[in-house]
Design an enzyme around this catalytic site. Structure first.
Site, PDB file in Angstrom:
ATOM      1  CE1 TYR A 171     -38.836  -7.710  17.983  1.00  0.00           C
ATOM      2  CE2 TYR A 171     -38.965  -7.807  15.543  1.00  0.00           C
ATOM      3  CZ  TYR A 171     -38.483  -8.163  16.683  1.00  0.00           C
ATOM      4  OH  TYR A 171     -37.670  -9.362  16.812  1.00  0.00           O
ATOM      5  CD  GLU A 190     -35.703  -8.216  19.776  1.00  0.00           C
ATOM      6  OE1 GLU A 190     -36.578  -9.260  19.277  1.00  0.00           O
ATOM      7  OE2 GLU A 190     -35.370  -7.831  20.890  1.00  0.00           O
TER       8      GLU A 190
END
Ligand code: GDP
Ligand code: MN
Length: 379
Positions: free
Chosen positions: A101, A190
């Protein structure tokens, strides 16, 4: 403003980040043609602006173009969390060993852009924050110097990317999303998952970009990408009327000029035991038309039992606001008690215009809040 995955993907690609090739399709046949061009296994992904599409059945693999067409037929038109899938992204399917992530956000606490990384990618970061907060690593960029290369490499090491080459690629991706954040006035960039492939290289499989609405005027090309499907109807209408509106859960509608006064008005309503139904700033110099639009938006909320109009006339003229209220009352169907506090520029003239409108006048904000809470309770 939220971008779709395929739009975010295009931006990442423009910044040289490793995204997977493919295209966006609105029909199964189109999906098939894109799969033919890609030529191997593909992943078909629903383009709706919600997370967890994978779990909802909106992300599926297909081995052949014929299968891609079939899968696209299933996903197009599907309902995911209340949104209908109008488009799918058809992308080259990637084999990978591990999901990571990585994101850039604005951290209000430290007043800096912070990069967040985790070795536990693929799931929502809020989930990781709950179950395994130590797995989340952060680094703050310097407002003057930006994100420095050594910082980005430290972030790589912190999530266990110890191989020098891999850490370098990670640092390049991190500085890429930092640049995207700054140059496009984003509030979130993101990549989840960012995967490690068998050969050790990193690849972005899914990306998400949120843009700061207040910065959009500087990016007309990005503003044009807006998809209003997921937005509350009232907020959409408010934006069209150039009003700042946020729906809340209470039953007292608020119409105020100025964000600070709007906040104070909500505070005072709460002080007297009421609950605001919205935040609404009609802005400085609002004219009658804008006031009418605002009132209509407030009254379209079935929860609203009473309305408090709190106007401090400076640039905004009291008589203009009063005319707007009268005009709006002619158009609206619903009638709820309305309390008005009008002071400042042309307040007396405003009061004269409103005299016949059957509104409840108040001299101070405290009196107005008390009265509106009372009539809302009685309703
Ligand atoms: P989200 O659920 O809305 O966040 O959608 P994602 O695009 O993140 O997809 C969810 C999951 O699908 C990912 O975590 C992966 O496990 C899987 N996935 C997405 N793209 C690919 C791909 O190219 N290859 C493989 N094998 N899996 C993929
Ligand atoms: Mn994802």
């Amino acid at each position: 403003m939220k971008l779709h995955e395929y739009q975010a993907r295009d931006i990442l690609e423009r910044y040289g980040l490793p995204v997977t090739g493919g295209g966006v399709a609105s029909t199964p046949e189109e999906a098939r043609r894109i799969a033919e061009q890609i030529g191997g296994r593909v992943v078909i992904k629903a383009q709706v602006q919600v997370g967890g599409r994978g779990k909802a059945g909106g992300v599926k693999l297909a081995d052949t173009p014929a299968q891609a067409e079939e899968v696209a037929r299933q996903i197009l038109g599907m309902d995911i969390k209340g949104l209908t899938v109008e488009k799918v992204l058809v992308a080259e399917a990637i084999d990978y060993e591990k999901e990571l992530y990585l994101s850039a956000i604005l951290d209000r606490g430290s007043k800096r852009i912070v990069l967040i990384a985790s070795a536990e990618g693929g799931v929502e970061i809020e989930e990781v924050a709950k179950t395994n907060p130590q797995a989340i690593k952060k680094i703050a960029a310097d407002p003057m110097l930006g994100l420095l290369d050594f910082q980005a490499r430290e972030l790589a090491f912190a999530i266990g990317l110890n191989d020098a080459k891999q850490a370098r690629q990670f640092a390049a991706i991190a500085s890429g999303i930092y640049r995207i954040f700054v140059e496009n006035d984003a509030s979130l960039v993101e990549i989840n998952p960012l995967v490690i492939r068998k050969d050790g290289s990193l690849q972005a499989l899914d990306s998400k970009i949120l843009l700061d609405d207040s910065g959009l005027f500087r990016h007309p090309d990005l503003a044009a990408l807006r998809d209003t499907a997921g937005e509350p109807e009232a907020e959409l209408r408010a934006r069209e009327a150039d009003l700042t509106f946020i729906k809340l859960d209470g039953d007292i509608g608020c119409m105020v000029n100025g964000a600070g006064l709007a906040m104070a008005t909500m505070d005072v309503i709460k002080l007297f035991g009421g609950e605001p139904a919205n935040f609404l700033d009609i802005g400085g110099g609002a004219n009658a038309q804008k006031v009418a639009a605002a009132l209509n938006i407030i009254l379209s909320d079935p929860n609203v039992k009473a309305v408090l109009i709190n106007i401090f006339g400076g640039i905004t003229r009291g008589d203009e606001v009063a005319r707007g209220i009268v005009a709006a009352l002619e158009q609206v169907e619903r009638r709820v008690p309305m309390v008005v506090r009008l002071v400042g520029t042309n307040a007396e003239e405003g009061a004269r215009i409103l005299a016949d409108a059957q509104l409840i006048p108040a001299a101070s904000l405290a009196e107005a809040a008390q009265k509106v809470v009372e009539v809302a309770r009685a309703a």
